[in-house]
Design an enzyme around this catalytic site. Sequence first.
Site, mmCIF file in Angstrom:
data_model
loop_
_atom_site.group_PDB
_atom_site.id
_atom_site.type_symbol
_atom_site.label_atom_id
_atom_site.label_comp_id
_atom_site.label_asym_id
_atom_site.label_seq_id
_atom_site.Cartn_x
_atom_site.Cartn_y
_atom_site.Cartn_z
ATOM 1 N N CYS A 54 0.830 -1.219 0.000
ATOM 2 C CA CYS A 54 0.000 0.000 0.000
ATOM 3 C C CYS A 54 0.859 1.261 0.000
ATOM 4 O O CYS A 54 0.340 2.367 -0.087
ATOM 5 C CB CYS A 54 -0.896 -0.008 1.226
ATOM 6 S SG CYS A 54 0.070 -0.077 2.732
ATOM 7 N N CYS A 123 -2.146 -5.127 6.434
ATOM 8 C CA CYS A 123 -1.414 -4.397 7.486
ATOM 9 C C CYS A 123 -0.715 -5.417 8.408
ATOM 10 O O CYS A 123 0.383 -5.160 8.900
ATOM 11 C CB CYS A 123 -2.356 -3.514 8.288
ATOM 12 S SG CYS A 123 -3.343 -2.415 7.261
HETATM 13 FE FE1 FES Z 1 -1.033 0.633 4.491
HETATM 14 FE FE2 FES Z 1 -2.420 -0.382 6.518
HETATM 15 S S1 FES Z 1 -3.152 0.662 4.764
HETATM 16 S S2 FES Z 1 -0.364 -0.696 6.017
#
Ligand code: FES
Length: 155
Positions: A54, A123
């Site tokens: 992400c 995450c």
């Molecule tokens: Fe990037 Fe949680 S959205 S690590």
Amino acid sequence: MAKKFEESGDMLQEEILKKLRKRYTKIVLDHWMNPKNMKKIENPDGYAKFTGICGDTMEIFLKIEREIIVDCGFLTDGCGTTIACGGMMTEMVKGKRISEAMTVNEKKILEALGGLPKEDRHCALLTVITLRNALADYLFNKREPWKRLYRKSNE
Ligand code: FES
């Protein structure tokens, strides 16, 4: 006027919290709102920095004595669920042997948090990859300690 503004701010905050409570478990929200072990540790025995899919980054610092993790901290520029995963991971590895910390995986973190929505599960993966890299860094430094000194002099 100021009071009305304050009241509408409180209502908005309550509305946001209501939405978050529907989506996340109490454990996740507790870690999110009161981050655990979100700190840098000077002169760590194991360290890693990793950027996930992400684009968010996590850093993990390990203090290790006689193969036991005596302290663990993390930093991240990621979302609230990353903070929850990082905090939970620190609680899971503190006081544990290296070999036990190696067994912490994405599934165990998610279970300990009471689950996360599908879109947030990466995450936990970011946390696990960073943890494994920090443990590998410790093992590498132990085998070739002069590399740690070299790294320090280049920091
Ligand atoms: Fe990037 Fe949680 S959205 S690590």
